[in-house]
Motif scaffolding. Structure first.
Motif, PDB file in Angstrom:
ATOM      1  N   LEU B  92       0.853  -1.205   0.000  1.00 53.89           N
ATOM      2  CA  LEU B  92       0.000   0.000   0.000  1.00 53.89           C
ATOM      3  C   LEU B  92       0.882   1.246   0.000  1.00 53.89           C
ATOM      4  CD1 LEU B  92      -2.676  -1.108   2.641  1.00 53.89           C
ATOM      5  CD2 LEU B  92      -3.105  -0.674   0.214  1.00 53.89           C
ATOM      6  N   ASN B  93       1.932   1.183   0.807  1.00 55.09           N
ATOM      7  CA  ASN B  93       2.832   2.325   0.902  1.00 55.09           C
ATOM      8  C   ASN B  93       3.523   2.620  -0.421  1.00 55.09           C
ATOM      9  OD1 ASN B  93       2.853   3.751   3.348  1.00 55.09           O
ATOM     10  ND2 ASN B  93       3.685   1.944   4.385  1.00 55.09           N
ATOM     11  N   GLY B 119      -3.751   6.181   8.582  1.00 54.55           N
ATOM     12  CA  GLY B 119      -3.399   6.995   9.740  1.00 54.55           C
ATOM     13  C   GLY B 119      -2.046   7.664   9.565  1.00 54.55           C
ATOM     14  N   GLN B 120      -1.094   6.937   8.939  1.00 59.06           N
ATOM     15  CA  GLN B 120       0.245   7.487   8.792  1.00 59.06           C
ATOM     16  C   GLN B 120       0.334   8.481   7.635  1.00 59.06           C
ATOM     17  OE1 GLN B 120       2.375   3.858   8.370  1.00 59.06           O
ATOM     18  NE2 GLN B 120       2.534   3.481  10.574  1.00 59.06           N
ATOM     19  N   ASN B 137     -10.001   9.581   5.398  1.00 62.42           N
ATOM     20  CA  ASN B 137      -9.484   9.491   4.033  1.00 62.42           C
ATOM     21  C   ASN B 137      -9.666   8.111   3.422  1.00 62.42           C
ATOM     22  OD1 ASN B 137      -7.731   8.561   5.944  1.00 62.42           O
ATOM     23  ND2 ASN B 137      -5.865   9.078   4.791  1.00 62.42           N
ATOM     24  N   VAL B 138     -10.526   7.294   4.012  1.00 67.98           N
ATOM     25  CA  VAL B 138     -10.764   5.947   3.486  1.00 67.98           C
ATOM     26  C   VAL B 138     -12.226   5.785   3.112  1.00 67.98           C
ATOM     27  CG1 VAL B 138     -10.702   3.486   3.975  1.00 67.98           C
ATOM     28  CG2 VAL B 138      -8.925   4.980   4.911  1.00 67.98           C
ATOM     29  N   LYS B 139     -12.441   5.287   1.911  1.00 68.06           N
ATOM     30  CA  LYS B 139     -13.787   4.928   1.501  1.00 68.06           C
ATOM     31  C   LYS B 139     -13.940   3.428   1.698  1.00 68.06           C
ATOM     32  CE  LYS B 139     -17.548   5.916  -1.120  1.00 68.06           C
ATOM     33  NZ  LYS B 139     -18.320   7.177  -1.031  1.00 68.06           N
ATOM     34  N   SER B 140     -14.934   3.028   2.499  1.00 70.14           N
ATOM     35  CA  SER B 140     -15.159   1.604   2.716  1.00 70.14           C
ATOM     36  C   SER B 140     -16.400   1.189   1.940  1.00 70.14           C
ATOM     37  CB  SER B 140     -15.378   1.316   4.198  1.00 70.14           C
ATOM     38  OG  SER B 140     -14.368   1.917   4.962  1.00 70.14           O
ATOM     39  N   VAL B 141     -16.254   0.168   1.133  1.00 70.15           N
ATOM     40  CA  VAL B 141     -17.397  -0.319   0.378  1.00 70.15           C
ATOM     41  C   VAL B 141     -17.735  -1.728   0.842  1.00 70.15           C
ATOM     42  CG1 VAL B 141     -18.335  -0.744  -1.901  1.00 70.15           C
ATOM     43  CG2 VAL B 141     -16.575   0.995  -1.593  1.00 70.15           C
TER      44      VAL B 141
ATOM     45  N   MET C 191      12.315   6.033   9.978  1.00 70.93           N
ATOM     46  CA  MET C 191      12.352   5.326   8.700  1.00 70.93           C
ATOM     47  C   MET C 191      10.986   5.332   8.032  1.00 70.93           C
ATOM     48  SD  MET C 191      14.830   2.146   9.700  1.00 70.93           S
ATOM     49  CE  MET C 191      15.613   1.887   8.121  1.00 70.93           C
ATOM     50  N   GLY C 192      10.222   6.358   8.251  1.00 68.51           N
ATOM     51  CA  GLY C 192       8.941   6.467   7.558  1.00 68.51           C
ATOM     52  C   GLY C 192       7.957   5.382   7.948  1.00 68.51           C
ATOM     53  N   ASN C 193       7.936   5.055   9.231  1.00 71.88           N
ATOM     54  CA  ASN C 193       6.999   4.072   9.769  1.00 71.88           C
ATOM     55  C   ASN C 193       7.264   2.634   9.327  1.00 71.88           C
ATOM     56  OD1 ASN C 193       5.386   5.872  11.320  1.00 71.88           O
ATOM     57  ND2 ASN C 193       4.485   6.589   9.395  1.00 71.88           N
TER      58      ASN C 193
END
Lengths: 512, 343, 359
Positions: B92-93, B119-120, B137-141, C191-193
């Motif tokens: 995801l990141n 969250g981050q 900032n999350v859309k849950s479907v 370290m950016g989490n």
């Protein structure tokens, strides 16, 4: 005879392995109808040479001629086609198969898709009559004796039409009676027009049967001589490269008190069969007791029972009066028993350990080698250096892997370790097996030195010569029992051989 | 001997690693091909769970929807497959840190990861299917799977000849149990005497377990199985197909997509459609249009978020389909309440 | 120092490096056949792992459990045992750490976290010791019992989490107490989490422990002797059976630690798992690449972790399917196991070197 075309001629054969030259431009001529002995120490290159003849290795240089024609032997099948047969030291037989089945294995006579057993049996019967190889074609291999099994191996080569037979250390596993029978068979084969190469390091056999001897040392041919023109002494010197004495120098024994006493020992195997049966044995201080017997009659079990490796189901073993029956091997060692094991690779050494690490195999847990759970390698190395020097163990370094030492030096390392424990009783099981003349001499001297220091020594060996030469007293073991005791100066090979085969001989009966 | 033994084990190991890789090898190979096809610089990323985009189920639906968005020129798209649950967050990141406009997490397994990443990275936009993540900032479907399952339950209840109906689930989770609850209620509504058996394979990626579960049920006399088990369901279809070949009259009810297109009409009675694709398309479009807002959306029968496959008429007689339509109307109207938990 | 040099110039080290290079080349060939650019792919792989601190931290997270399961396999292998049960021991370690992390309350962090870590080690060890005991007492081949224990471990873990620690309505356990966490907060922030944790430090210490224990202690001497030659060990008075159980316990403890780190350092909870995570099996590969040497294993897990973690970058930036990386890893294992092939490739080089030596 020298002018005739040899059946096999090896010309300048050279074979290199990484790091060593196993065969260094070896030439050899085998004449038709002769027994040509190949004599050399272990590792001299005899087996490599014969493996080349049998097609298992390819020579790097040189050529092979059969009946004067150059040939390339690229595999055992080609060798068999050319009429070469090999009787291996370790038989390659299928135990649950019959003699016939083993002989025809791989070249079965067929009748349609089925094996034609009747034809096979018939052929084998003919062959055994022709060469005097009496053997029951329908017996199962595991039911027949070692000597019989060897005959099956010989028949196997003859069945495939071999005219040139290679025997690799054929007498190593035989009793004296079986050895003399084998000699007769070999004579018969020669009479029938076969030619034989005999690999051996036993001078006695050569003097008895060979026509020509080629001596190999360190991959090179030292000499080829007629048997009639040489002596055992000369052969031995050529083989080892220096003077050797055959006579084991020793003073008369001065036996003291009884050190080890085995009383009515009973031990059973997994199937509940007694492998040691009411066995009685005493060893005194200052004497070497030799145990003679054919392999498989309880020698291994006797040692295992004594050293705590095998459970004793009945009877009592004492060391200086102290009961050591069924103690753990460590406890037995601690009570003063040292053990040179029968199989030095299996039991005696951890081959992947360094020489140094092997020197403390039984004492690593004691001070000064162990301090608070940490091994003190300085101390271990110190001990190793001392022993390597004292016992002349030839190794590049004490940190060399035990695996890369020669057999003789491995054995020396074990003996050094065991003797260094300063034991009450030294058990030596086949201590010279597979060693060359020089190393044998060393080992036997060490045993005698121990005796002279007043230690009790128990020697187990399948080599009758060794038993006769080294022991002060001989006990014969047969089917897990001691069947008789004799003094070496009052007996001979024949009598011992009969006792080893199970007959109880009345004293003097064998003396003619 | 020991050495030979361990060496051969190692060889087998090496071979199986390679074979596993070959077996998985995706035919549509990579995440979103050419970028910059449209004029838009909107980028939409998607992280699958361990199932991957060829799971013939919701990962695939979602990815197909994104490909559609891309070919319409609205955005460039890309996906990353997760090899284990430890990969969710870094994957995801990868999108978030690369400045993607929207990042999808497909499947409820990614809920924790989405929550952490959201969250981050408060400025990033994320969306998740099948689970609710409470972040601005999350859309849950989510979907009312129980409603759609009810309808296929009606079909099954009407069409079973043996009066025995089965259900094969993937992991036993509240989500999958919604399928079971709705399905069972649908059967009960039209055929109260029918026997019902449920079995959970414990995984969404084990066709062999699915096949075994189906075999057991068919042996017990079940003639219709509804699966909600992702790729595990493939095994159910395989078992049904081989029995069909030998003359046994058995059916499977597909899930998520119209699975008759994949496995054929001979074994697929009907499918409970879950419009993951519609949802993915819709939310992605919101990002393109700039109307994206966090929050939860539950799609049911009335939103056409769930339903029964259009091709059902091939195997299902018209009167049954009519009954299905009646129940659909009743559910939308609120006259029939479909349970969402198994009793 | 000279010892260290010996390792890097040793035959086995060179063989490993060549096997790795051959594996990478084979992977590149597969990519070429598939129409991908291998240079782009490999550089994307490296960029992903070493490009920024976040991904570097995550890559370390990926490598850490591999060190542990690699050590687990190698430790057993050094004592002559084939422990392919790392998977089950890893899971049991996870579960034990979870339970201690969740259900023990009111301890300060410097007691709770170590306690949870130790619980993971002990139970992972005990799990392996079952296989050791079965071998010692009943002669059951450890390969077979380990395979079975892997499955039992998977379902037992799921059962325990389902029954004693499940978060309502979810497919995972409740979170561990914050006092049981071994995450390194400040470093993670830097370290950016990235999920970095103390487990990595423990893993490196474990490798050092492995080395000292195996080659410097009396017990290690005994274990190695038993591993090389059971008969000679028996002859020398060692208790072979007890050593088998001990070796399996320590081996399993390594794997269990790996599992504990994953719960306590990475997730903070434990999922109900549909299938085994595979870390235990990957550890076998790591141990092979590392030639069963603890420091080799650290290098092996760096390689393995780089390849697997970087594979996502490869598919992200170069559009190469991540499965290619599995082919590369498989090929590396293959070449390491089939040393004959590598030696054959190296033959001309060796011949040259020898000649130079003679001159």
């Amino acid at each position: 005879m020298d002018t005739a075309t040899p059946v096999v001629e090896l010309k300048q054969i050279t074979k290199r392995f990484p790091g060593i030259v196993a065969n260094d431009s070896i030439s050899l001529k085998l004449q038709k109808g002769e027994i040509h002995a190949l004599l050399g120490e272990n590792g001299a290159g005899k087996s490599t040479l014969m493996n080349i003849v049998f097609g298992l290795y390819q020579p790097d240089e040189g050529s092979i001629e059969i009946d004067g024609k150059p040939v390339i032997i690229d595999g055992p099948n080609r060798a068999i086609e050319l009429g070469i047969g090999m009787v291996h030291q370790h038989f390659k037989l299928v135990q649950p198969f019959t003699v016939t089945e083993n002989i025809i294995l791989g070249s079965e006579p067929r009748k349609g898709a089925r094996i034609n057993y009747r034809k096979a049996t018939e052929e084998i019967r003919k062959l055994s009559e022709q060469y005097g190889l009496r053997v029951d074609p329908n017996a199962k291999i595991h039911d027949i004796s070692v000597g019989m099994q060897q005959r099956v191996e010989i028949l196997k080569t003859l069945y495939r039409g071999a005219d040139i037979l290679i025997f690799d250390e054929p007498t190593a596993v035989l009793t004296p009676q079986e050895i003399s029978e084998l000699m007769e068979i070999m004579q018969r084969l020669i009479q029938e027009g076969k030619s034989i190469i005999l690999i051996t390091h036993k001078l006695k056999e050569i003097m008895q049967i060979a026509d020509t001897v080629t001596i190999i040392r360190r991959g090179k041919v030292i000499d080829t001589v007629k048997k009639t023109e040489t002596t055992p002494q000369e052969l031995a010197e050529k083989m080892v490269g220096r003077n050797v004495s055959f006579k084991v120098d020793k003073k008369a024994a001065e036996p003291g008190e009884v050190v080890m006493h085995m009383e009515n020992i009973l031990s059973k195997n997994k199937d509940g069969m007694a492998v040691l049966n009411s066995l009685n044995l005493q060893v005194r201080a200052g004497e070497i007791l030799g145990i003679a017997g054919v392999d498989g009659n309880g020698q291994t079990e006797l040692i295992e029972a004594l050293t705590g490796l095998r459970h004793v189901d009945g009877g009592k073993i004492t060391l200086h009066g102290k009961d050591i029956t069924n103690l753990t091997p460590r406890k037995v060692t601690e009570s003063g028993v040292a053990h040179i094991p029968e199989d030095r690779h299996k039991h005696g050494l951890v081959l992947d350990f360094s020489v140094s690490e092997n020197m403390v195999l039984e004492t690593y847990y004691k001070a000064p080698y162990n301090k608070n759970g940490f091994l003190q390698y300085d101390e271990v190395d110190k001990k190793a250096t001392r022993l390597v020097e004292a016992f002349d163990v030839r190794t590049p370094s004490i940190h060399t892997m035990a695996r890369s030492l020669s057999g003789g030096n491995q054995q020396k390392a074990i003996i050094a370790r065991e003797i260094d424990k300063n034991p009450e009783l030294l058990v030596a099981a086949q201590p010279t097996r597979g060693l060359d003349v020089g190393a044998i001499e060393f080992v036997q001297k060490q045993l005698i030195a121990q005796r002279d220091q007043g230690k009790a020594v128990l020697l187990i060996s399948f080599e009758l010569d060794e038993i006769m030469n080294v022991s002060d007293r001989i006990a014969v073991i047969y089917e897990g029992q001691i069947v008789g005791e004799v003094l070496p100066e009052q007996t001979n090979d024949q009598e011992l051989g009969l006792m080893m085969a199970g007959s109880t001989v009345k004293r003097g009966a064998a003396h003619e | 001997m020991k050495k030979v033994y361990s060496l051969s084990l190692i060889m087998v190991l090496a071979l199986s690693v390679i074979l596993a890789a070959c077996g998985n090898k995706s035919d549509n190979a990579s995440g979103g091909a050419s970028e910059g096809k449209g004029s838009s610089d909107v980028k939409v990323g998607m992280v699958t769970d361990v199932g991957g985009v060829n799971d013939k189920s919701f990962n695939q639906s979602a990815w197909e929807a994104l490909e559609k968005v891309q070919s319409a020129g609205g955005a460039s798209v890309k996906y990353l497959q997760s090899k284990s649950d430890q990969d969710y967050i870094p994957n995801l990141n990868q999108f978030v840190k690369d400045g993607y406009s929207l990042t999808w997490g497909i499947g409820f397994n990614l809920a924790d990861a989405i929550k952490t990443v959201a969250g981050q990275n408060p400025d990033a936009k994320l969306a998740i299917i099948d689970s609710v993540v409470d972040a601005p900032n999350v859309k849950s479907v989510t979907f009312s799977e129980n409603e759609g399952s009810f309808l296929v339950g009606v079909v099954a209840g009407k069409m079973t000849k043996m009066n025995k109906i089965g259900f094969v689930g993937g992991e036993k989770s509240p989500l999958i149990q919604r399928f079971e609850a709705g399905f069972q209620a649908g059967i009960k509504a039209v055929n109260p005497k029918a026997e019902f058996i449920a079995n959970y394979a414990g995984a969404f990626d084990k066709p062999d377990v699915g096949k075994a579960a189906a075999a057991t049920m068919y042996n017990e006399g079940v003639d219709i199985i509804f699966h909600a088990a992702g790729a595990t369901g493939t095994g159910v279809f395989n078992e049904a197909a081989s029995r069909k070949k030998s003359g046994q009259q058995v059916w499977v009810i597909g899930v998520d997509k119209d699975q008759s297109l994949e496995f054929g009409d001979e074994v697929t009675l009907t499918s409970m459609i879950k419009r993951v694709d519609t949802a993915v398309e819709k939310v992605s479009q919101e990002v393109i249009d700039g109307t994206f807002k966090g929050g939860t959306e539950t799609l049911g029968l009335k939103d056409d978020g769930v339903g029964i496959a259009d091709t059902s008429s091939k195997n299902v007689p018209a009167d049954v389909l009519k009954l299905v339509d009646e129940y659909k109307a009743k559910i939308i109207a609120g006259e029939v309440k479909v349970p969402d938990t198994v009793k | 120092m000279s010892k260290l040099m010996k390792i890097f110039t040793g035959d086995s080290f060179i063989l490993s490096i060549v096997a790795i290079i051959m594996g990478l080349i084979l992977g590149a060939l597969v990519m070429l056949i598939g129409g991908y650019d291998p240079f782009e792919a490999y550089s994307a792989l490296l960029t992903r792992v070493y490009g920024d601190s976040y991904n570097f931290g995550e890559a370390i997270r990926e490598m850490t459990p591999l060190i542990m399961t690699g050590l687990a396999f190698a430790f057993a292998a050094r004592t002559g045992l084939f422990n392919i049960g790392g998977e089950g021991q890893f899971l049991i370690g996870m579960t034990a750490a979870s339970i201690v992390g969740i259900h023990v309350h009111g301890l300060p962090v410097y007691i709770h976290a170590p306690l949870a870590v130790i619980a993971g080690a002990v139970f992972g060890g005990l799990w392996a010791a079952i296989a050791g005991y079965l071998k010692a007492a009943r002669g059951v081949n450890e390969v077979i019992s380990c395979i079975m224990l892997n499955w039992i471990g998977l379902y037992l873990s799921n059962m325990i989490i389902n029954n004693y620690a499940l978060l309502d309505g979810e497919n995972r356990s409740v979170d561990i107490q914050p006092t049981a966490s071994i995450a390194i907060g400040w470093l993670s922030e830097m370290m950016g989490n990235a999920r970095v944790h103390w487990g990595t430090v423990i893993a490196l210490l474990a490798a050092v422990f492995f080395y000292i224990f195996m080659w410097k202690t009396k017990q290690g001497y005994e274990l190695r002797a038993v591993g090389f030659n059971q008969d000679a060990s028996k002859y020398a008075g060692m208790n072979v059976n007890r050593n088998v159980v001990k070796a399996m316990f320590i081996s399993g403890a390594f794997a269990g630690l790996g599992g504990a780190f994953t719960v306590l350092g990475v997730f903070g909870y434990q999922s109900v798992m549909a299938s085994s995570p595979g870390t235990g099996f990957d550890g076998i590969a790591v141990a092979l690449i590392g030639m069963n040497n603890p420091f080799g294993i650290i290098l092996g897990s760096i390689l393995f972790g780089t390849l697997t973690y970087g594979s996502a970058g490869m598919s992200f930036s170069a559009d190469v399917p991540p499965e290619i990386v599995r082919i590369v890893i498989g090929a590396i294992i293959f070449f390491i196991a089939a040393q004959g092939i590598v030696r054959w490739v190296l033959k001309p080089f060796y011949a040259k070197r020898k000649k130079e030596k003679v001159l």
